[in-house]
Design an enzyme around this catalytic site. Structure first.
Site, PDB file in Angstrom:
ATOM      1  N   ASN A  35      82.444  77.612  19.607  1.00  0.00           N
ATOM      2  CA  ASN A  35      82.023  76.577  18.639  1.00  0.00           C
ATOM      3  C   ASN A  35      80.926  77.081  17.700  1.00  0.00           C
ATOM      4  O   ASN A  35      80.051  76.325  17.287  1.00  0.00           O
ATOM      5  CB  ASN A  35      81.571  75.272  19.338  1.00  0.00           C
TER       6      ASN A  35
ATOM      7  N   ASP B  76      89.956  85.456  16.753  1.00  0.00           N
ATOM      8  CA  ASP B  76      88.515  85.297  16.982  1.00  0.00           C
ATOM      9  C   ASP B  76      87.768  86.358  16.174  1.00  0.00           C
ATOM     10  O   ASP B  76      87.934  87.552  16.428  1.00  0.00           O
ATOM     11  CB  ASP B  76      88.245  85.468  18.482  1.00  0.00           C
TER      12      ASP B  76
ATOM     13  N   CYS C 165      82.028  80.049  15.416  1.00  0.00           N
ATOM     14  CA  CYS C 165      82.730  80.778  14.342  1.00  0.00           C
ATOM     15  C   CYS C 165      83.865  79.964  13.730  1.00  0.00           C
ATOM     16  O   CYS C 165      83.781  79.512  12.590  1.00  0.00           O
ATOM     17  CB  CYS C 165      83.267  82.111  14.858  1.00  0.00           C
ATOM     18  N   ARG C 166      84.962  79.788  14.482  1.00  0.00           N
ATOM     19  CA  ARG C 166      86.170  79.192  13.897  1.00  0.00           C
ATOM     20  C   ARG C 166      86.111  77.678  13.779  1.00  0.00           C
ATOM     21  O   ARG C 166      86.357  77.138  12.687  1.00  0.00           O
ATOM     22  CB  ARG C 166      87.399  79.594  14.733  1.00  0.00           C
ATOM     23  N   SER C 167      85.825  76.980  14.875  1.00  0.00           N
ATOM     24  CA  SER C 167      85.928  75.511  14.797  1.00  0.00           C
ATOM     25  C   SER C 167      84.890  74.868  13.866  1.00  0.00           C
ATOM     26  O   SER C 167      85.201  73.851  13.235  1.00  0.00           O
ATOM     27  CB  SER C 167      85.914  74.870  16.192  1.00  0.00           C
TER      28      SER C 167
ATOM     29  N   CYS D 105      87.457  75.725  19.503  1.00  0.00           N
ATOM     30  CA  CYS D 105      87.608  77.169  19.724  1.00  0.00           C
ATOM     31  C   CYS D 105      86.877  77.534  21.022  1.00  0.00           C
ATOM     32  O   CYS D 105      86.720  76.672  21.893  1.00  0.00           O
ATOM     33  CB  CYS D 105      87.121  77.971  18.519  1.00  0.00           C
TER      34      CYS D 105
HETATM   35  P1  4NP Z   1      84.450  81.143  18.243  1.00  0.00           P
HETATM   36  O1  4NP Z   1      83.994  82.661  18.438  1.00  0.00           O
HETATM   37  O2  4NP Z   1      85.230  80.768  19.494  1.00  0.00           O
HETATM   38  O3  4NP Z   1      85.339  81.166  17.045  1.00  0.00           O
HETATM   39  O4  4NP Z   1      83.203  80.311  18.061  1.00  0.00           O
HETATM   40  C1  4NP Z   1      83.233  83.053  19.543  1.00  0.00           C
HETATM   41  C2  4NP Z   1      81.870  82.892  19.529  1.00  0.00           C
HETATM   42  C3  4NP Z   1      81.111  83.288  20.610  1.00  0.00           C
HETATM   43  C4  4NP Z   1      81.734  83.854  21.706  1.00  0.00           C
HETATM   44  C5  4NP Z   1      83.103  84.016  21.720  1.00  0.00           C
HETATM   45  C6  4NP Z   1      83.852  83.613  20.638  1.00  0.00           C
HETATM   46  N1  4NP Z   1      80.959  84.294  22.807  1.00  0.00           N
HETATM   47  O5  4NP Z   1      81.529  84.892  23.731  1.00  0.00           O
HETATM   48  O6  4NP Z   1      79.743  84.042  22.840  1.00  0.00           O
END
Ligand code: 4NP
Length: 144
Positions: free
Chosen positions: A6, A117, A8-10, A3
């Site tokens: 790294n 997201d 939330c989703r992955s 994602c």
């Molecule tokens: P993820 O979500 O891609 O599912 O881990 C996010 C976590 C942090 C950020 C963006 C998306 N960020 O901009 O810090």
């Protein structure tokens, strides 16, 4: 499992798929295309939804996707189209590109559906992400 951050989703995808396959045979790993959260634990909301569903993802630590992952891993599942672009930009062969797949193609074949997201949303978003990933990973585990 890839994602953006790294956190939330992955990490959820990693935990869910790893719980469905034989760890002695298959290693599941996750990464973000961005480097902001390298070394961090998953987001507390992902930890909570995993726990609610019987999974412990607290030992995971953020890592950034790197070109050598194309050699290291047989399959690369991506959470959304934007990160698919980020990953494909690091690919240097058709063999690498052939390993990349949008994860929700497992349940919505030949459609480009993103895992949304949930970072800027509420807890409900994490439940929805969990449900989607659970369905996709069930199919992946059967195939593997
Ligand atoms: P993820 O979500 O891609 O599912 O881990 C996010 C976590 C942090 C950020 C963006 C998306 N960020 O901009 O810090």
């Amino acid at each position: 499992m890839v994602c953006l951050g790294n956190i939330c989703r992955s990490p959820l995808a990693e935990g869910i798929l790893q719980s469905k396959v034989d760890a002695a045979r298959i290693e599941v790993m996750s990464a973000g295309t961005g480097g902001w959260h390298v070394g961090e634990q998953p987001d507390p909301r992902s930890i909570a939804v995993a726990k609610k569903n019987g999974l412990d993802i607290t030992k995971q630590r953020g890592r950034q996707f790197k070109a050598s992952d194309f050699e290291e891993f047989d399959y690369i599942f991506i959470m959304d189209a934007s990160n698919e672009e980020n990953v494909l930009a690091l690919a240097s062969s058709d063999k690498h590109r052939g390993k990349v797949q949008m994860i929700l193609e497992e349940i919505f074949p030949s459609e480009k559906v993103d895992v949304p997201d949930p970072y800027y949303g509420g807890d409900r978003g994490f439940d929805q992400v969990y449900e989607m990933l659970e369905k996709a990973c069930t199919k992946i585990a059967v195939r593997l």
